[in-house]
Scaffold this active site. Structure first.
Site, PDB file in Angstrom:
ATOM      1  N   ARG A  66      54.357  12.736   3.453  1.00  0.00           N
ATOM      2  CA  ARG A  66      54.011  12.541   4.860  1.00  0.00           C
ATOM      3  C   ARG A  66      53.379  11.165   5.006  1.00  0.00           C
ATOM      4  NH1 ARG A  66      49.567  15.968   6.801  1.00  0.00           N
ATOM      5  NH2 ARG A  66      48.410  14.032   6.766  1.00  0.00           N
ATOM      6  N   GLU A  90      48.418   5.830   5.447  1.00  0.00           N
ATOM      7  CA  GLU A  90      48.642   6.155   4.032  1.00  0.00           C
ATOM      8  C   GLU A  90      49.938   6.922   3.871  1.00  0.00           C
ATOM      9  OE1 GLU A  90      46.452   9.124   1.984  1.00  0.00           O
ATOM     10  OE2 GLU A  90      46.331  10.442   3.709  1.00  0.00           O
ATOM     11  N   ASN A 138      51.130  10.272   1.901  1.00  0.00           N
ATOM     12  CA  ASN A 138      50.713  11.440   1.115  1.00  0.00           C
ATOM     13  C   ASN A 138      51.880  11.905   0.265  1.00  0.00           C
ATOM     14  OD1 ASN A 138      47.996  12.166   2.504  1.00  0.00           O
ATOM     15  ND2 ASN A 138      49.422  11.859   4.191  1.00  0.00           N
ATOM     16  N   SER A 198      50.274  18.610   4.527  1.00  0.00           N
ATOM     17  CA  SER A 198      50.279  19.892   5.242  1.00  0.00           C
ATOM     18  C   SER A 198      50.666  19.738   6.711  1.00  0.00           C
ATOM     19  CB  SER A 198      48.901  20.542   5.118  1.00  0.00           C
ATOM     20  OG  SER A 198      47.927  19.688   5.655  1.00  0.00           O
ATOM     21  N   LYS A 230      45.762   5.394  -3.423  1.00  0.00           N
ATOM     22  CA  LYS A 230      45.454   4.283  -2.507  1.00  0.00           C
ATOM     23  C   LYS A 230      45.676   2.936  -3.203  1.00  0.00           C
ATOM     24  CE  LYS A 230      43.456   7.200   0.604  1.00  0.00           C
ATOM     25  NZ  LYS A 230      44.020   8.504   0.332  1.00  0.00           N
ATOM     26  N   LYS A 271      38.046   2.557   0.796  1.00  0.00           N
ATOM     27  CA  LYS A 271      38.665   3.820   0.372  1.00  0.00           C
ATOM     28  C   LYS A 271      38.618   4.020  -1.142  1.00  0.00           C
ATOM     29  CE  LYS A 271      42.066   4.181   4.066  1.00  0.00           C
ATOM     30  NZ  LYS A 271      43.434   4.609   4.376  1.00  0.00           N
ATOM     31  N   GLU A 314      42.012  12.169  -1.975  1.00  0.00           N
ATOM     32  CA  GLU A 314      42.839  12.716  -0.910  1.00  0.00           C
ATOM     33  C   GLU A 314      42.047  13.804  -0.190  1.00  0.00           C
ATOM     34  OE1 GLU A 314      45.928  11.687  -0.230  1.00  0.00           O
ATOM     35  OE2 GLU A 314      45.757  10.253  -1.861  1.00  0.00           O
ATOM     36  N   GLY A 315      42.503  14.124   0.983  1.00  0.00           N
ATOM     37  CA  GLY A 315      41.986  15.335   1.627  1.00  0.00           C
ATOM     38  C   GLY A 315      40.961  15.088   2.706  1.00  0.00           C
ATOM     39  N   ARG A 363      48.241  14.555  14.748  1.00  0.00           N
ATOM     40  CA  ARG A 363      46.842  15.004  14.720  1.00  0.00           C
ATOM     41  C   ARG A 363      46.057  14.076  15.623  1.00  0.00           C
ATOM     42  NH1 ARG A 363      44.849  14.447   8.882  1.00  0.00           N
ATOM     43  NH2 ARG A 363      46.360  12.798   9.209  1.00  0.00           N
TER      44      ARG A 363
HETATM   45  P1  ADP Z   1      42.903  10.890   2.964  1.00  0.00           P
HETATM   46  O1  ADP Z   1      43.713  10.821   1.736  1.00  0.00           O
HETATM   47  O2  ADP Z   1      41.518  11.322   2.750  1.00  0.00           O
HETATM   48  O3  ADP Z   1      43.615  11.639   4.069  1.00  0.00           O
HETATM   49  P2  ADP Z   1      43.346   8.547   4.612  1.00  0.00           P
HETATM   50  O4  ADP Z   1      43.652   7.192   4.132  1.00  0.00           O
HETATM   51  O5  ADP Z   1      44.435   9.252   5.319  1.00  0.00           O
HETATM   52  O6  ADP Z   1      42.781   9.369   3.399  1.00  0.00           O
HETATM   53  O7  ADP Z   1      42.096   8.474   5.578  1.00  0.00           O
HETATM   54  C1  ADP Z   1      41.564   9.611   6.230  1.00  0.00           C
HETATM   55  C2  ADP Z   1      41.420   9.330   7.719  1.00  0.00           C
HETATM   56  O8  ADP Z   1      40.609   8.170   7.918  1.00  0.00           O
HETATM   57  C3  ADP Z   1      42.712   9.027   8.432  1.00  0.00           C
HETATM   58  O9  ADP Z   1      43.350  10.211   8.843  1.00  0.00           O
HETATM   59  C4  ADP Z   1      42.240   8.179   9.596  1.00  0.00           C
HETATM   60  O10 ADP Z   1      41.739   8.995  10.636  1.00  0.00           O
HETATM   61  C5  ADP Z   1      41.083   7.401   9.001  1.00  0.00           C
HETATM   62  N1  ADP Z   1      41.566   6.098   8.496  1.00  0.00           N
HETATM   63  C6  ADP Z   1      42.034   5.836   7.259  1.00  0.00           C
HETATM   64  N2  ADP Z   1      42.417   4.554   7.132  1.00  0.00           N
HETATM   65  C7  ADP Z   1      42.193   3.981   8.319  1.00  0.00           C
HETATM   66  C8  ADP Z   1      42.378   2.649   8.827  1.00  0.00           C
HETATM   67  N3  ADP Z   1      42.864   1.680   8.062  1.00  0.00           N
HETATM   68  N4  ADP Z   1      42.023   2.425  10.107  1.00  0.00           N
HETATM   69  C9  ADP Z   1      41.518   3.394  10.893  1.00  0.00           C
HETATM   70  N5  ADP Z   1      41.300   4.664  10.465  1.00  0.00           N
HETATM   71  C10 ADP Z   1      41.639   4.961   9.199  1.00  0.00           C
HETATM   72 MG    MG Z   2      45.195  11.144   5.177  1.00  0.00          MG
END
Ligand code: ADP
Ligand code: MG
Length: 499
Positions: free
Chosen positions: A151, A167, A169, A174, A331, A388, A392-393, A474
């Site tokens: 995803r 990102e 996944n 899910s 990441k 970051k 994950e999660g 979402r």
């Molecule tokens: P995870 O693996 O924990 O899902 P993500 O990279 O998807 O990690 O980050 C979790 C959440 O943080 C994302 O769903 C988003 O809402 C926010 N986020 C992550 N990266 C960014 C970014 N570059 N700019 C703005 N919001 C972000």
């Molecule tokens: Mg995410």
């Protein structure tokens, strides 16, 4: 008064203006209908929407007082949220290319090794995954075919007026099932609000059938009609509807396939390998292993759970994801792929150009000149970035002022190599009604994150299946950094496309 969610504007209240333009950029999106909805209409539609959600399985188990006999509806938004059609279509179209990219990354040992060599020194979780990968690699691969159900998450970015990737996944992605339920719910809500003329803005969503079709194809490839599909699950599954609908859809597509569900502890106790590396659990041979758990350290309570992961990886079962897919989803890999020219290692020049346009700035924090520059940049203007770790999660990232606190502590130590730095994406704000169990309904200022599913099956030489497999949306309050659906700050939504 709302604050502007972009860098492009410095002024004022946003919902008093009709829409959308500010220096030719969209910072506020008009919703699918004028808001607010009159109180009497709202009073009637909200209970109808809640009932629709409950009766169509858009549910979850109680997070705070788990009860296997009860469900409540998953948090959702009353109306579908606006997303630009052009960018939606762009990321849908590009998904097969992303599938190929991730497949090739996962099969490029030199790239994975050079990319993750510093990370595994400082991040013990990634190091454990790396150990499993190198162990099975040395022993010789028993199952060369892998199943990817990815995803890719995107925000529509105000400054660039385009979709930018948050990102990719590669494990336990899910909401494929619940996303399709919420799509139905929004069709129903628009109908009840007597706005059927809006329905053509809601794209079809084949997420559930697409993802399950991927698992069924992998199962067929295994060529044992008696073998089962194993879902690796958490100790307690709160997001049960999403998972169960996958089981029911597999059964719908192929009544002869059985799904079994086990957590890593149970697999450690009852899973065995035959001499020819078939994975057997409680008498069943496993054709396909679908991980809905195993992506965070807390899911490995003891060495036994790590042993279980190794046993699975050693087996002939087709894994979703295989350990190299899991590593490709870190990441750190995402950051390395964003380096100028790097995509050309995996894709043709023109393909690489298309994919590159989806990336925002990503920066290494390794202890070299480049990493020092990124640290300096983040300390100077932390509000421009997200920090970051390799997790994950949700709930692990660092934002704003806190970036400064964290970086001040780790900037001179090797610890900083466990993180990457990313430009903060600024999505446009819109309004919608957040509906949560036992909570008053509120009109909120929100931002939406689009997820595009992809399914791929292949080995190091061939790709056997490569598809776009539906989407999800979402949406979260614009005031929060991360809007986890379970945490109640984010909720399920669907896409309302506009030109
Ligand atoms: P995870 O693996 O924990 O899902 P993500 O990279 O998807 O990690 O980050 C979790 C959440 O943080 C994302 O769903 C988003 O809402 C926010 N986020 C992550 N990266 C960014 C970014 N570059 N700019 C703005 N919001 C972000
Ligand atoms: Mg995410």
């Amino acid at each position: 008064m709302a604050t502007c969610g972009s860098d492009c504007c410095s002024n004022g209240s946003i919902f008093d203006e009709k829409s959308i333009s500010c220096d030719k950029t969209t910072r506020v999106l008009e919703g699918c209908m004028p808001l607010p909805i009159p109180d009497d209409v709202l009073k009637e539609i909200v209970p109808k929407a809640k009932d629709f959600a409950l009766l169509h399985g858009a549910g979850m188990r109680y997070r705070d007082r788990y009860d296997a006999d009860k469900l409540e509806f998953a948090p959702f938004f009353l109306l579908p949220s606006a997303f630009p059609k052009r960018e939606f279509e762009r990321v849908v179209k590009i998904q097969p290319l992303i599938n190929i990219l991730m497949h090739r990354v996962a099969h490029d040992h030199e790239f994975l090794e050079s990319t993750l060599k510093n990370t595994v020194r400082v991040d013990s979780f990634t190091a454990r995954l790396w150990d499993i990968y190198t162990t099975v690699r040395k022993e010789g691969v028993t199952q060369s075919v892998t199943l990817g159900m990815f995803r890719c998450d995107y925000f529509f970015s105000v400054p660039c007026q385009c979709a930018q990737q948050v990102e990719i996944n590669t494990i336990a992605a899910s909401f494929g099932a619940l996303a399709t339920r919420i799509g139905l719910l929004h069709r129903y809500v628009l109908g009840e609000l007597r706005r059927p003329e809006l329905l053509h803005h809601l794209p079809e969503n084949g997420a559930l059938s697409g993802l399950c079709g991927g698992m069924v194809s992998a199962w067929k490839h295994y060529k044992n009609p008696k073998a089962v599909i194993l879902f690796v699950i958490e100790d307690i599954t709160y997001n049960i509807c999403d998972q169960r609908f996958h089981e029911y859809e597999i059964r719908r597509q192929r009544p002869d396939i059985h799904v079994i569900r086990r957590n890593l502890t149970e697999i450690s106790q009852r899973g065995t390998l035959t001499n020819d590396k078939r994975l057997i659990i409680d008498g069943d041979e496993v054709a396909v292993v679908y991980f809905r758990a195993g992506y965070e350290p807390g899911q490995y309570h003891t060495e036994a759970e790590w042993e279980a992961r190794l046993t699975i990886e050693r087996s002939k079962a087709i894994k979703c994801p295989s350990i190299q897919y899991h590593l490709a989803g870190t990441k750190k890999v995402q950051q390395e792929l964003a380096r100028p020219g790097m995509l050309k290692r995996f894709l043709s020049d023109s393909e690489a150009d298309h994919v590159r346009q989806l990336f925002t700035g990503l920066y290494t924090l390794d202890r070299d000149e480049e990493g020092d520059k990124a640290v300096k940049m983040a300390l100077e203007s932390p509000e421009r970035f997200v920090l970051k770790p390799q997790r994950e999660g949700g709930g692990n990232n660092v934002y704003g002022k806190e970036i400064k606190d964290v970086l001040e502590k780790i900037k001179d130590s090797v610890e900083r190599e466990a993180f990457i730095l990313m430009d903060r994406i600024r999505p446009p704000i819109q309004q919608n009604y957040l509906i949560r169990p036992h909570m008053p309904v509120s009109l909120a200022e929100v931002v939406s994150e689009l997820g595009i599913f992809g399914a791929v099956i292949g080995d190091d030489k061939d790709i056997l299946l490569n598809e776009y497999a539906g989407h999800m949306l979402r949406t979260k309050l614009s005031s929060v950094n991360e809007g986890g659906v379970a945490a109640g700050l984010g909720a399920l939504d669907s896409v309302f496309l506009f030109d």
